[in-house]
Design an enzyme around this catalytic site. Structure first.
Site, mmCIF file in Angstrom:
data_model
loop_
_atom_site.group_PDB
_atom_site.id
_atom_site.type_symbol
_atom_site.label_atom_id
_atom_site.label_comp_id
_atom_site.label_asym_id
_atom_site.label_seq_id
_atom_site.Cartn_x
_atom_site.Cartn_y
_atom_site.Cartn_z
ATOM 1 N N ILE A 89 -0.645 50.222 -16.818
ATOM 2 C CA ILE A 89 -1.059 50.215 -15.420
ATOM 3 C C ILE A 89 -0.297 51.273 -14.627
ATOM 4 O O ILE A 89 0.914 51.422 -14.785
ATOM 5 C CB ILE A 89 -0.766 48.834 -14.784
ATOM 6 C CG1 ILE A 89 -1.470 47.729 -15.568
ATOM 7 C CG2 ILE A 89 -1.209 48.820 -13.316
ATOM 8 C CD1 ILE A 89 -0.885 46.349 -15.312
ATOM 9 N N CYS A 90 -1.026 51.982 -13.779
ATOM 10 C CA CYS A 90 -0.354 52.910 -12.886
ATOM 11 C C CYS A 90 -0.390 52.321 -11.486
ATOM 12 O O CYS A 90 -1.410 52.353 -10.811
ATOM 13 C CB CYS A 90 -1.066 54.260 -12.905
ATOM 14 S SG CYS A 90 -0.355 55.450 -11.781
ATOM 15 N N LEU A 91 0.724 51.732 -11.071
ATOM 16 C CA LEU A 91 0.781 51.118 -9.747
ATOM 17 C C LEU A 91 2.198 51.296 -9.199
ATOM 18 O O LEU A 91 3.168 50.943 -9.868
ATOM 19 C CB LEU A 91 0.421 49.620 -9.856
ATOM 20 C CG LEU A 91 0.370 48.843 -8.536
ATOM 21 C CD1 LEU A 91 -0.763 49.349 -7.646
ATOM 22 C CD2 LEU A 91 0.197 47.351 -8.787
#
Ligand SMILES: [Zn+2]
Ligand SMILES: [Zn+2]
Ligand SMILES: [Zn+2]
Ligand SMILES: [Zn+2]
Ligand SMILES: [Zn+2]
Ligand SMILES: [Zn+2]
Ligand SMILES: [Zn+2]
Lengths: 195, 612
Positions: A89-91
């Site tokens: 995940i890119c957060l």
């Protein structure tokens, strides 16, 4: 070692209103290790993820909550900020924008929000991001298809397994029986009772 | 001109108009040149000063005070501001105009202190990090208004300090950009982990070096403990008090007239000699019989190994020996293709070009090494001369000539990698037409050749055994040495001007900054002078910090440092036990360079310095 008492409180707090929030947290694979958890979020309505239930692997580092939790989608999902390969995940709040005053629940809710509002300019999956920007209809169709294919069945099965296990049948047997009847819960129950 | 006829040096070198035969002219010339120097150096002025363990705190305080006075801030807020703006006080003053106080502060993470509301609730409050109810005096509120329990703050600080983020530890509240008050951090952390608090303080102190565009650590190995602060142009070469000379911008050895990029590319190229490897792979093929590499000679694609086996160059297969230009008997691989031949040609040409420049570069650095041995020999010659029956008592011209020789030899050797990139395809391929390039190359090479021949002449005169000569002969050599010294100095200067004005300036896209030529050699960085005024707290702070930093080692515990990694290893082995080794080696280096080198110019590549 991380703050056990805080994590326990977090779990209770989060699961209290899971019906409303659409997010819940459980110990991973029914284990007893508080540092390895499994989050569940429901796909937001009027998005290609609607109707899906997404599982998230959560690992707590020893510095938690002063270090961010590690989260990764277990359920395959077609989204610009989530790797279609491995669920990474890119957060920002899971990286440098993490704050110790955030919780696992807020992080899961943020993931839900991310499903509603992708950020294709900061992509995790370049292929998906490109499709999102250039062929939006195709993107929606693919994301919906992936939701149908991976987020429905797997969770439906999970749910069915959970229900049948809660009725008192051993998990292994429940799984193999469900498999043999192609996931039909009633047939499986019949079979389990007659065996 | 006639007077040089009988001198051994003049037979093989051309007497260009640059070689002044008349000493008066030379003097007049040097006066004019002096005026020009000053003009030239005004556009590129840089002043370097050395920051030692002792003066680091003072240097930092100086800047802190400027900012504290201007904004009426507490020291910790001034520091946060300065760290954010990379210790650039002038920039802060500029930005104050552009952004206004409010934005200037908030972007740096300095909270508006006046807005702080003191909470007075006597009841236990819940800390939103640990979810525990804590009594109020176990809670700390930051300037931004967010409060958490002290336990949680402390853990947060420890994680950040261990993570190397000491200089900007943000508040724990989500989306809060405020930087935590260093006083609070220090107090809370030292209560539980005093060693971590020490580390925090050192990080803050070293921020003045690491987060500062105008300060660089001295790259000496083992590290001398100093840093160099520059005022003015950062594209310059500096000399630390430990004696090492380096390019301030890239921290590698002084490399002008190469730009930093050229030098980086060149050292890399020399290291892997990729060209040679490339050439061997393109130009040799293993014999199908004995597997030795065989080089192709001529354009023919049938090659023969010394073992007698003939084979096809294109496919490597064994063949008979009869062939024509387009086919080989008993063989039809059909691979007689143009591009292969072209590629080979190109690789060969590139290699020859590189070798041309590298050989000359190498020859001059080798000469420099040999000439550095002259130092002692010449000292010996001078003492013989001084003790013999002669009316000549002053031999400073020899020493001055030798310094000039080193400086100009150095310029000469670095001018070859410069030319390699200036006139090659790698950096400026589309910046010049072939005609322009040829014109510029001729211009430059003329100057380079003039410099080269005069440097060689100077070297030759300095190597004569003047101690056995008659007074007249010595006078003659002296005239040559003085004249040639002036000539090579001027030629060096011209070369730098040519590079800046004629070669680099007209280029559109490329920005290559060259450290300016210093006729007198690099100036040693001066000791930093900070006026200690009546500020008592400053002095007491200094003493207490000095006690604190007995274990001074700027390379220890550094996380995320850049060019310093390689010094670290040395340092960690060398001085992990005490600071004595670090300190004394610095002092030793300093004394020796002060006394022994007062006449001797160390203006030469680092590899040479190592061997002296
Ligand atoms: Zn707390
Ligand atoms: Zn805050
Ligand atoms: Zn030094
Ligand atoms: Zn440089
Ligand atoms: Zn052979
Ligand atoms: Zn042939
Ligand atoms: Zn062939």
């Amino acid at each position: 070692m991380f703050d056990v008492s805080r994590v326990q409180k977090e779990l209770t707090e989060c699961n209290r209103d899971k019906a409303i929030s659409g997010v819940s947290i459980a110990l991973y694979e029914g284990g007893s290790d508080l540092s390895h958890l499994r989050g569940t979020i429901t796909g937001p309505v009027s998005t290609p993820y609607e109707g899906g239930t997404f599982l998230i692997d959560i690992q707590l580092p020893s510095g938690y909550p002063f270090e961010p939790p590690k989260m990764q989608f277990i359920t395959k999902v077609w989204h610009p900020n989530i790797s279609s390969q491995n669920g990474a995940i890119c957060l920002d709040i899971l990286k440098d924008q993490w704050s110790p005053a955030l919780t696992l629940k807020t992080a899961l809710v943020s993931l839900q929000a991310l499903l509603s509002a992708p950020e294709p300019d900061d992509p995790q999956d370049a292929v998906v991001a490109k499709q999102y920007l250039q062929e939006y209809p195709t993107f929606v169709a693919t994301a919906r298809y992936w939701t149908e294919a991976f987020a429905r069945t797997s969770v439906a099965i999970e749910e069915k397994v959970r229900r049948l296990v809660e009725m008192g049948f051993p998990e292994d047997l429940v799984k193999s029986t469900l498999d043999s009847v192609n996931g039909d819960e009633n047939l499986a129950l019949e079979k389990l009772c007659s065996s | 001109m006639a007077e040089y006829e009988d001198c051994p040096s003049s037979s093989d070198v051309e007497e260009g108009d640059c070689y002044l035969s008349d000493q008066e002219d030379a003097i007049e010339e040097s006066v004019l040149q002096g005026l020009e120097d000053r003009r030239e150096e005004e556009s590129h002025w840089s002043l370097s000063s050395v920051i030692t363990k002792e003066s680091l705190l003072a240097a930092q305080k100086e800047d802190l005070r400027k900012v504290m006075e201007l904004f009426a801030l507490k020291e910790q807020h001034a520091r946060t501001l300065l760290i954010h703006y990379r210790w650039d006080v002038e920039r802060i003053f500029e930005l104050l105009d552009q952004k206004g106080r409010e934005r200037l502060f908030s972007e740096a993470g300095v909270s508006n202190v006046e807005n702080k509301i003191l909470s007075t609730s006597p009841t236990p409050v819940m800390c939103t990090v640990c979810f525990e109810n804590v009594i109020e005096n176990a809670v700390t509120e930051m300037d931004c208004g967010h409060s958490f329990c002290n336990e949680c703050w402390t853990e947060h600080f420890i994680v950040k300090i261990n993570d190397g983020q000491s200089r900007r530890i943000r508040c724990m509240a989500p989306k809060c950009n405020a930087v935590c008050d260093e006083e609070v951090i220090r107090n809370l952390v030292s209560a539980k982990y005093p060693d971590v608090a020490d580390r925090f303080d050192r990080f803050l102190l070293e921020s003045y070096i690491e987060d500062n565009n105008k300060v660089k650590w001295c790259p000496s190995v083992p590290h001398c403990g100093n840093a160099i602060r520059i005022e003015g142009d950062i594209y310059c070469e500096v000399e630390c008090t430990c004696g090492i000379q380096f390019c301030f911008n890239c921290s590698s050895e002084a490399h002008s007239p190469c730009s930093c990029l050229m030098w980086e590319l060149w050292t890399k190229k020399c290291q892997d000699e990729s060209e040679t490897v490339n050439w061997i792979t393109v130009n040799t093929k293993p014999c199908p019989k004995c597997h030795k590499p065989v080089e192709k000679n001529g354009g023919c694609n049938l090659v023969a190994c010394i073992c007698g086996q003939a084979f096809c160059w294109l496919c490597g297969g064994a063949t008979g020996r009869d062939h024509t230009w387009s086919s080989i008997s008993g063989h039809s691989c059909g691979r007689f293709k143009e591009d292969q031949a072209k590629r080979t040609e190109r690789a060969r040409r590139d290699l020859y070009r590189y070798m041309h420049y590298h050989n000359r570069y190498k020859a001059h650095t080798d000469s420099l090494k040999q000439e550095s041995n002259l130092k002692e020999t010449i000292q010996g010659k001078i003492s013989i001369s001084e003790n013999k029956e002669s009316k000549i008592k002053d031999y400073t011209w020899v020493i001055n000539g030798l310094s000039r020789l080193f400086r100009s030899r150095r310029v000469l050797s670095y001018s070859y990698p410069f030319a390699y990139y200036m006139f090659g395809d790698e950096l400026f391929k589309d910046e010049m037409t072939p005609q322009e390039r040829e014109l510029k190359q001729n211009l430059f090479e003329d100057q380079q050749q003039q410099l080269e021949s005069n440097v060689e002449k100077l070297s030759m005169f300095l190597e004569t055994d003047f101690q056995f000569f008659s007074d007249d002969e010595v006078m003659d050599i002296m005239r040559h040495v003085i004249n040639l010294s002036n000539v090579v100095d001027r030629l060096c200067k011209q070369m730098y001007q040519c590079i800046e004005n004629d070669l680099l300036y007209p280029l559109q896209r490329a920005t290559h900054n060259i450290a300016p030529y210093k006729s007198k050699g690099l100036e040693k960085a001066s000791e930093l002078s900070v006026c200690w005024d009546s500020d008592q707290s400053l002095t007491s702070m200094k003493t207490s910090l000095d006690d604190h930093y007995v274990q001074w080692d700027p390379t220890q515990n550094r996380i995320g440092s850049t060019s310093h990694k390689r010094h670290c290893e040395h340092q960690l082995h060398g001085s992990s036990s005490s600071d004595d080794s670090g300190c004394s080696s610095r002092k030793r280096a300093r004394t020796s360079s002060h006394s022994g080198a007062s006449f001797f110019d160390l203006n030469m590549p680092a590899e040479v310095i190592d061997k002296i």
